[in-house]
Design a protein around this motif. Structure first.
Motif, PDB file in Angstrom:
ATOM      1  N   LEU A 100       0.796  -1.215   0.000  1.00  0.00           N
ATOM      2  CA  LEU A 100       0.000   0.000   0.000  1.00  0.00           C
ATOM      3  C   LEU A 100       0.834   1.273   0.000  1.00  0.00           C
ATOM      4  CD1 LEU A 100      -2.693  -1.034   2.650  1.00  0.00           C
ATOM      5  CD2 LEU A 100      -2.883  -1.088   0.160  1.00  0.00           C
ATOM      6  N   GLY A 101       2.128   1.141   0.245  1.00  0.00           N
ATOM      7  CA  GLY A 101       2.936   2.347   0.340  1.00  0.00           C
ATOM      8  C   GLY A 101       2.581   3.168   1.567  1.00  0.00           C
ATOM      9  N   TYR A 102       2.483   2.499   2.702  1.00  0.00           N
ATOM     10  CA  TYR A 102       2.099   3.118   3.971  1.00  0.00           C
ATOM     11  C   TYR A 102       3.060   4.244   4.339  1.00  0.00           C
ATOM     12  CZ  TYR A 102       1.313   3.325   9.075  1.00  0.00           C
ATOM     13  OH  TYR A 102       1.059   3.725  10.364  1.00  0.00           O
ATOM     14  N   THR A 103       2.510   5.388   4.738  1.00  0.00           N
ATOM     15  CA  THR A 103       3.326   6.501   5.210  1.00  0.00           C
ATOM     16  C   THR A 103       2.891   6.882   6.612  1.00  0.00           C
ATOM     17  OG1 THR A 103       1.777   8.080   4.202  1.00  0.00           O
ATOM     18  CG2 THR A 103       3.715   7.431   2.902  1.00  0.00           C
ATOM     19  N   PHE A 104       3.844   7.264   7.435  1.00  0.00           N
ATOM     20  CA  PHE A 104       3.536   7.589   8.831  1.00  0.00           C
ATOM     21  C   PHE A 104       3.087   9.042   8.898  1.00  0.00           C
ATOM     22  CE2 PHE A 104       4.562   8.796  13.217  1.00  0.00           C
ATOM     23  CZ  PHE A 104       3.891   7.795  13.888  1.00  0.00           C
ATOM     24  N   ASP A 105       1.764   9.246   8.935  1.00  0.00           N
ATOM     25  CA  ASP A 105       1.193  10.584   9.036  1.00  0.00           C
ATOM     26  C   ASP A 105      -0.065  10.504   9.892  1.00  0.00           C
ATOM     27  OD1 ASP A 105      -0.593   9.301   7.390  1.00  0.00           O
ATOM     28  OD2 ASP A 105       0.009  10.372   5.570  1.00  0.00           O
ATOM     29  N   ALA A 106      -0.803  11.601   9.978  1.00  0.00           N
ATOM     30  CA  ALA A 106      -1.991  11.634  10.829  1.00  0.00           C
ATOM     31  C   ALA A 106      -3.018  10.595  10.404  1.00  0.00           C
ATOM     32  CB  ALA A 106      -2.609  13.028  10.817  1.00  0.00           C
ATOM     33  N   ALA A 107      -3.160  10.388   9.100  1.00  0.00           N
ATOM     34  CA  ALA A 107      -4.158   9.439   8.600  1.00  0.00           C
ATOM     35  C   ALA A 107      -3.837   8.004   8.994  1.00  0.00           C
ATOM     36  CB  ALA A 107      -4.267   9.554   7.081  1.00  0.00           C
ATOM     37  N   SER A 108      -2.567   7.684   9.172  1.00  0.00           N
ATOM     38  CA  SER A 108      -2.163   6.311   9.478  1.00  0.00           C
ATOM     39  C   SER A 108      -2.009   6.053  10.974  1.00  0.00           C
ATOM     40  CB  SER A 108      -0.842   5.988   8.775  1.00  0.00           C
ATOM     41  OG  SER A 108       0.204   6.794   9.307  1.00  0.00           O
ATOM     42  N   LEU A 109      -2.138   7.091  11.792  1.00  0.00           N
ATOM     43  CA  LEU A 109      -1.914   6.930  13.232  1.00  0.00           C
ATOM     44  C   LEU A 109      -2.813   5.863  13.867  1.00  0.00           C
ATOM     45  CD1 LEU A 109      -1.245  10.473  14.763  1.00  0.00           C
ATOM     46  CD2 LEU A 109       0.254   8.472  14.785  1.00  0.00           C
ATOM     47  N   PRO A 110      -4.138   5.857  13.628  1.00  0.00           N
ATOM     48  CA  PRO A 110      -4.970   4.823  14.262  1.00  0.00           C
ATOM     49  C   PRO A 110      -4.549   3.410  13.901  1.00  0.00           C
ATOM     50  CG  PRO A 110      -6.337   6.594  13.407  1.00  0.00           C
ATOM     51  CD  PRO A 110      -4.960   6.836  12.884  1.00  0.00           C
ATOM     52  N   LEU A 111      -4.094   3.217  12.662  1.00  0.00           N
ATOM     53  CA  LEU A 111      -3.643   1.888  12.261  1.00  0.00           C
ATOM     54  C   LEU A 111      -2.382   1.501  13.024  1.00  0.00           C
ATOM     55  CD1 LEU A 111      -4.323  -0.447  10.347  1.00  0.00           C
ATOM     56  CD2 LEU A 111      -2.848   0.631   8.628  1.00  0.00           C
ATOM     57  N   GLY A 112      -1.474   2.457  13.200  1.00  0.00           N
ATOM     58  CA  GLY A 112      -0.272   2.188  13.977  1.00  0.00           C
ATOM     59  C   GLY A 112      -0.589   1.894  15.433  1.00  0.00           C
ATOM     60  N   VAL A 113      -1.570   2.624  16.003  1.00  0.00           N
ATOM     61  CA  VAL A 113      -1.969   2.381  17.391  1.00  0.00           C
ATOM     62  C   VAL A 113      -2.583   0.996  17.528  1.00  0.00           C
ATOM     63  CG1 VAL A 113      -3.569   3.081  19.220  1.00  0.00           C
ATOM     64  CG2 VAL A 113      -2.244   4.805  17.986  1.00  0.00           C
ATOM     65  N   PHE A 114      -3.393   0.600  16.540  1.00  0.00           N
ATOM     66  CA  PHE A 114      -3.969  -0.751  16.573  1.00  0.00           C
ATOM     67  C   PHE A 114      -2.863  -1.805  16.606  1.00  0.00           C
ATOM     68  CE2 PHE A 114      -4.938  -4.622  14.228  1.00  0.00           C
ATOM     69  CZ  PHE A 114      -6.003  -5.117  14.955  1.00  0.00           C
ATOM     70  N   MET A 115      -1.876  -1.669  15.739  1.00  0.00           N
ATOM     71  CA  MET A 115      -0.797  -2.650  15.683  1.00  0.00           C
ATOM     72  C   MET A 115      -0.024  -2.676  16.999  1.00  0.00           C
ATOM     73  SD  MET A 115       0.623  -4.931  13.840  1.00  0.00           S
ATOM     74  CE  MET A 115       2.154  -5.818  13.577  1.00  0.00           C
ATOM     75  N   LEU A 116       0.274  -1.507  17.537  1.00  0.00           N
ATOM     76  CA  LEU A 116       1.005  -1.444  18.801  1.00  0.00           C
ATOM     77  C   LEU A 116       0.186  -2.057  19.939  1.00  0.00           C
ATOM     78  CD1 LEU A 116       3.571  -0.444  20.234  1.00  0.00           C
ATOM     79  CD2 LEU A 116       2.406   1.748  20.601  1.00  0.00           C
ATOM     80  N   SER A 117      -1.124  -1.810  19.938  1.00  0.00           N
ATOM     81  CA  SER A 117      -1.978  -2.376  20.995  1.00  0.00           C
ATOM     82  C   SER A 117      -2.050  -3.896  20.874  1.00  0.00           C
ATOM     83  CB  SER A 117      -3.382  -1.767  20.908  1.00  0.00           C
ATOM     84  OG  SER A 117      -4.098  -2.249  19.784  1.00  0.00           O
ATOM     85  N   ALA A 118      -2.056  -4.412  19.643  1.00  0.00           N
ATOM     86  CA  ALA A 118      -2.086  -5.866  19.451  1.00  0.00           C
ATOM     87  C   ALA A 118      -0.806  -6.502  19.981  1.00  0.00           C
ATOM     88  CB  ALA A 118      -2.279  -6.199  17.977  1.00  0.00           C
ATOM     89  N   LEU A 119       0.332  -5.895  19.677  1.00  0.00           N
ATOM     90  CA  LEU A 119       1.606  -6.425  20.169  1.00  0.00           C
ATOM     91  C   LEU A 119       1.673  -6.323  21.695  1.00  0.00           C
ATOM     92  CD1 LEU A 119       4.051  -4.933  17.507  1.00  0.00           C
ATOM     93  CD2 LEU A 119       3.155  -7.264  17.630  1.00  0.00           C
ATOM     94  N   THR A 120       1.068  -5.277  22.261  1.00  0.00           N
ATOM     95  CA  THR A 120       1.059  -5.105  23.723  1.00  0.00           C
ATOM     96  C   THR A 120       0.286  -6.224  24.401  1.00  0.00           C
ATOM     97  OG1 THR A 120       1.240  -2.699  23.529  1.00  0.00           O
ATOM     98  CG2 THR A 120       0.400  -3.566  25.609  1.00  0.00           C
ATOM     99  N   TYR A 121      -0.923  -6.503  23.917  1.00  0.00           N
ATOM    100  CA  TYR A 121      -1.714  -7.546  24.591  1.00  0.00           C
ATOM    101  C   TYR A 121      -1.077  -8.923  24.408  1.00  0.00           C
ATOM    102  CZ  TYR A 121      -4.420 -10.358  21.165  1.00  0.00           C
ATOM    103  OH  TYR A 121      -4.812 -11.273  20.224  1.00  0.00           O
TER     104      TYR A 121
END
Length: 356
Positions: A100-121
């Motif tokens: 998808l050509g993911y870029t780290f910006d405001a639009a992608s923040l929720p997706l990054g938080v989801f991934m981080l939360s999954a790794l946390t649990y």
């Protein structure tokens, strides 16, 4: 050198009946976990219904418990089912980012938080099942930490569903107006309910303990999945490739909830599911599958909506909602510490009663 290695290899010992002992290639300074024992040989706190053997002895050297990752015991699959989910998630993240050509910006923040939360649990769950057998104090501490991880992941799911999986019609509803603060509250409520149930009720656990755990988690899940449920009933599936993944992840979650709530199949085969086949192991499998499927669904939703996310929600709301994850984490940690303080007092009273 070669002869020394061959000599070490020839002395490897594996105990299949009582649990695998660690290979002798490890430094001799490392302790070797003791063979597993039966339920009657561990305190009641560590006993699981219908699981009669495969328990790790309590109060071994601390290093024995991380090293028991390579031992055969009744927690082995509980550990490995979530441990192996981590590289699988990372692989799918890497594959989707590359596509998808993911870029780290405001639009992608929720997706990054989801991934981080999954790794946390997943990490907190692995830590709980790997280290809880050390002592009563460790048992409570690591499972409270596990509940913190679950709460953080619940909120991570709600963020991603809200920003990527919701429809304009749903966002005009009363539920949407209270969705983010409600998701944050119910995530904390799940942590608090599980900590309360764990710290107050004693084995054999009454039905009230399960109710205290399931009601907050159920309420959180119903709210978190409301944007997805709305889409499933209002949008054409042929136009939304993410919806089959959402259906599969919901089905996986419901199956995981079934096996979490009921001790099956070990209830019908006491002693035969001690190492493989416990309901909690199956719960872990379906929960890991649910997380992988949800990641796939969210990447599909993100790919279709990333150009409109900032325009529809605003960068300020995106960043604020994601930063709130840290506030939730701190609130849950504080809740776990309060519960731990109550447990410490209870354990101290129990020790005094035994001494007298």
């Amino acid at each position: 050198m070669l002869s020394d290695i061959l000599q070490q290899l020839s002395t490897l010992t594996i105990s299949i009946k009582h649990g695998c002992r660690l290979p002798c290639l490890f430094p001799s300074s490392l302790p070797s976990p003791s063979p597993t024992v039966t339920a009657s040989q561990v305190p009641s706190l560590f006993r699981e219904p219908y699981i009669l053997s495969g328990y790790r002895p309590v109060r071994q050297d601390w290093r024995c418990y991380p090293l028991s990752l390579f031992q055969r015991h009744n927690e082995s699959l509980n550990i490995w089912t979530h441990l192996l989910a981590v590289p699988l998630l990372l692989f799918r993240w890497w594959a989707n980012v590359g596509t998808l050509g993911y870029t780290f910006d405001a639009a992608s923040l929720p997706l990054g938080v989801f991934m981080l939360s999954a790794l946390t649990y997943l990490f907190f769950s692995v830590a709980a099942h790997l280290l809880q057998s050390r002592s009563e104090h460790a048992h409570y501490f690591f499972f409270f930490l596990d509940y913190v991880g679950v709460a953080v992941h619940q909120y991570g799911c709600s963020l991603a569903n809200y920003f990527y999986s919701s429809e304009p019609a749903w966002r005009e509803s009363c539920v949407a107006l209270l969705f983010l603060p409600g998701a944050m509250f119910f995530a904390w409520f799940s942590c608090a309910g599980c900590c309360f149930a764990k710290s107050v009720y004693q084995r054999p656990y009454p039905l009230e303990r399960k109710i205290c755990q399931l009601i907050p988690v159920t309420l959180a899940y119903l709210l978190d999945m409301s944007p997805v449920a709305h889409r499933l009933f209002t949008v054409s599936w042929t136009q939304e490739p993410s919806l089959p993944f959402h259906v599969l992840q919901i089905a996986s979650f419901l199956l995981s909830a079934l096996f979490f709530s009921c001790p099956i199949p070990e209830r019908f085969f006491p002693g035969h599911c001690d190492f493989v086949g416990q309901g909690h192991q199956i719960f872990h499998l379906f929960l890991s599958l649910c997380t992988v499927l949800q990641l796939e669904a969210l990447f599909q939703d993100y790919a279709r909506r990333r150009d409109r996310v900032v325009e529809e929600f605003g960068e300020r709301q995106l960043r604020g909602a994601c930063v709130a994850t840290l506030a939730l984490f701190l609130c849950c940690i504080l809740t776990a510490l309060i519960a731990m303080r109550h447990v410490n007092k209870k354990l101290h009273r129990q020790r005094k009663e035994r001494d007298n």
